[in-house]
Scaffold this motif. Structure first.
Motif, PDB file in Angstrom:
ATOM      1  N   PHE A 101       0.812  -1.207   0.000  1.00 38.68           N
ATOM      2  CA  PHE A 101       0.000   0.000   0.000  1.00 38.68           C
ATOM      3  C   PHE A 101       0.851   1.264   0.000  1.00 38.68           C
ATOM      4  O   PHE A 101       0.391   2.328  -0.428  1.00 38.68           O
ATOM      5  CB  PHE A 101      -0.961  -0.003   1.193  1.00 38.68           C
ATOM      6  N   GLN A 102       2.079   1.185   0.480  1.00 33.44           N
ATOM      7  CA  GLN A 102       2.989   2.315   0.329  1.00 33.44           C
ATOM      8  C   GLN A 102       3.292   2.548  -1.144  1.00 33.44           C
ATOM      9  O   GLN A 102       3.267   3.700  -1.620  1.00 33.44           O
ATOM     10  CB  GLN A 102       4.284   2.055   1.107  1.00 33.44           C
ATOM     11  N   LEU A 103       3.603   1.486  -1.866  1.00 29.07           N
ATOM     12  CA  LEU A 103       3.849   1.624  -3.302  1.00 29.07           C
ATOM     13  C   LEU A 103       2.601   2.103  -4.024  1.00 29.07           C
ATOM     14  O   LEU A 103       2.678   2.932  -4.941  1.00 29.07           O
ATOM     15  CB  LEU A 103       4.304   0.278  -3.880  1.00 29.07           C
ATOM     16  N   LEU A 104       1.442   1.590  -3.608  1.00 28.56           N
ATOM     17  CA  LEU A 104       0.184   2.027  -4.207  1.00 28.56           C
ATOM     18  C   LEU A 104      -0.041   3.510  -3.982  1.00 28.56           C
ATOM     19  O   LEU A 104      -0.409   4.253  -4.911  1.00 28.56           O
ATOM     20  CB  LEU A 104      -0.971   1.224  -3.609  1.00 28.56           C
ATOM     21  N   GLY A 105       0.173   3.970  -2.748  1.00 25.30           N
ATOM     22  CA  GLY A 105      -0.017   5.388  -2.451  1.00 25.30           C
ATOM     23  C   GLY A 105       0.940   6.285  -3.208  1.00 25.30           C
ATOM     24  O   GLY A 105       0.558   7.354  -3.695  1.00 25.30           O
ATOM     25  N   MET A 106       2.189   5.859  -3.332  1.00 25.58           N
ATOM     26  CA  MET A 106       3.159   6.642  -4.099  1.00 25.58           C
ATOM     27  C   MET A 106       2.777   6.702  -5.567  1.00 25.58           C
ATOM     28  O   MET A 106       3.021   7.722  -6.240  1.00 25.58           O
ATOM     29  CB  MET A 106       4.554   6.042  -3.927  1.00 25.58           C
ATOM     30  N   SER A 107       2.181   5.637  -6.068  1.00 25.15           N
ATOM     31  CA  SER A 107       1.723   5.640  -7.455  1.00 25.15           C
ATOM     32  C   SER A 107       0.541   6.592  -7.638  1.00 25.15           C
ATOM     33  O   SER A 107       0.462   7.312  -8.636  1.00 25.15           O
ATOM     34  CB  SER A 107       1.345   4.230  -7.887  1.00 25.15           C
ATOM     35  N   GLU A 108      -0.364   6.607  -6.668  1.00 29.84           N
ATOM     36  CA  GLU A 108      -1.567   7.431  -6.791  1.00 29.84           C
ATOM     37  C   GLU A 108      -1.272   8.921  -6.705  1.00 29.84           C
ATOM     38  O   GLU A 108      -2.059   9.739  -7.183  1.00 29.84           O
ATOM     39  CB  GLU A 108      -2.574   7.037  -5.714  1.00 29.84           C
ATOM     40  N   ILE A 109      -0.140   9.310  -6.087  1.00 28.78           N
ATOM     41  CA  ILE A 109       0.210  10.727  -6.029  1.00 28.78           C
ATOM     42  C   ILE A 109       1.278  11.090  -7.061  1.00 28.78           C
ATOM     43  O   ILE A 109       1.859  12.179  -7.012  1.00 28.78           O
ATOM     44  CB  ILE A 109       0.685  11.130  -4.625  1.00 28.78           C
ATOM     45  N   GLY A 110       1.563  10.165  -7.966  1.00 28.49           N
ATOM     46  CA  GLY A 110       2.447  10.480  -9.081  1.00 28.49           C
ATOM     47  C   GLY A 110       3.924  10.317  -8.819  1.00 28.49           C
ATOM     48  O   GLY A 110       4.742  10.776  -9.626  1.00 28.49           O
ATOM     49  N   MET A 111       4.316   9.655  -7.739  1.00 24.59           N
ATOM     50  CA  MET A 111       5.732   9.460  -7.453  1.00 24.59           C
ATOM     51  C   MET A 111       6.293   8.206  -8.106  1.00 24.59           C
ATOM     52  O   MET A 111       7.512   8.108  -8.308  1.00 24.59           O
ATOM     53  CB  MET A 111       5.949   9.402  -5.936  1.00 24.59           C
TER      54      MET A 111
END
Length: 272
Positions: A101-111
């Motif tokens: 979910f850390q990777l998912l969150g970073m993906s969702e904010i464009g990182m």
């Protein structure tokens, strides 16, 4: 012991999947603290009390199962081993979920590229889970003690960054809406971060040279990876999710909603 009691902050990575995290998380963490204390104190008190003549050298990895056999026989040893296996499975699932979910969150904010944000029909981040599991496989060439020391070092470094970000956000953006707000002022939050910061620095200082070397290599890779991802985003070699609109956390209004409701005034604290 430090490794057994860390990673409490990983629960925050699942805040977006929890309804009303401002009320749910404090209750869950309080109950978890009681369970952890009981799971350590009760077996230790029973084992050391029943085997007073045992030496400290005998208390190595897996000795609890032997203690169970000496106290209750083969059946108790089997129960302890089965419980340990289920506990390890739960720890692995929790770690994999939080990392994914850390990777998912970073993906969702464009990182990170957009493919890290792909979900299955059940809502689970498939690609992120595979990446997390792959990282575990790469750690398999290290011994258990080396893995613990390595994870403790990186976790301590990450905690220092989290403490610094926590204090900086309190100073720069004190009215930013949050899923959960620590009920302290800026000076109080600074004092709150000093004791754990000293502890994690001590953990890092006591690390072995091999741990410093491996951690240093990973840190350098991380510093190089960020500008590389910025170049990939600029060249549009892979697709990135635009930073807006961002997925809303349950029970937490977005900044645009707050601006519309309050005319760009500071948002109220989520906890009275």
């Amino acid at each position: 012991m430090f490794w057994n009691l860390n990673y409490w902050d990983k629960a925050s990575t699942l805040a977006g999947e929890v309804e009303n995290p401002g009320e749910t998380f404090p209750k869950a963490l309080f109950g978890a603290v009681l369970l952890v204390m009981g799971s350590y104190l009760i077996p230790l008190m029973a084992g050391t009390g029943a085997l007073r003549e045992s030496s400290s050298d005998e208390w190595s990895d897996g000795y609890f199962a032997e203690v169970g056999m000496l106290i209750g026989g083969v059946w108790l040893k089997g129960w302890i081993q089965a419980a340990a296996a289920m506990s390890n499975l739960g720890l692995f699932e929790a770690e994999m979920s939080s990392d994914a979910f850390q990777l998912l969150g970073m993906s969702e904010i464009g990182m990170l590229p957009a493919f890290f944000g792909q979900r299955s029909k059940y809502g689970t981040p498939t690609i992120s889970i595979l990446c997390s599991a792959t990282g575990v496989i790469f750690l398999s060439w290290l011994s258990f003690q080396e893995i613990i020391e390595f994870l403790n070092f990186l976790y301590a470094l990450g905690m220092l960054l989290e403490f610094a970000a926590f204090v900086k956000l309190r100073i720069k953006k004190p009215d930013l809406n949050r899923p959960y707000r620590v009920p302290l002022n800026t000076f109080g939050t600074l004092l709150l971060c000093i004791p754990p910061s000293m502890l994690v620095i001590l953990v890092m200082v006591l690390a072995a040279p091999k741990t410093f070397l491996i951690s240093g290599v990973i840190i350098v890779i991380g510093f190089c990876l960020y500008p590389f991802l910025e170049l990939v985003k600029e060249k549009r070699w892979v697709r990135f999710i635009p930073e807006e609109p961002r997925r809303q956390v349950f029970g937490v209004p977005t900044e645009s909603q707050l601006d519309e409701e309050h005319g760009h005034e500071s948002s109220a604290s989520l906890l009275s």
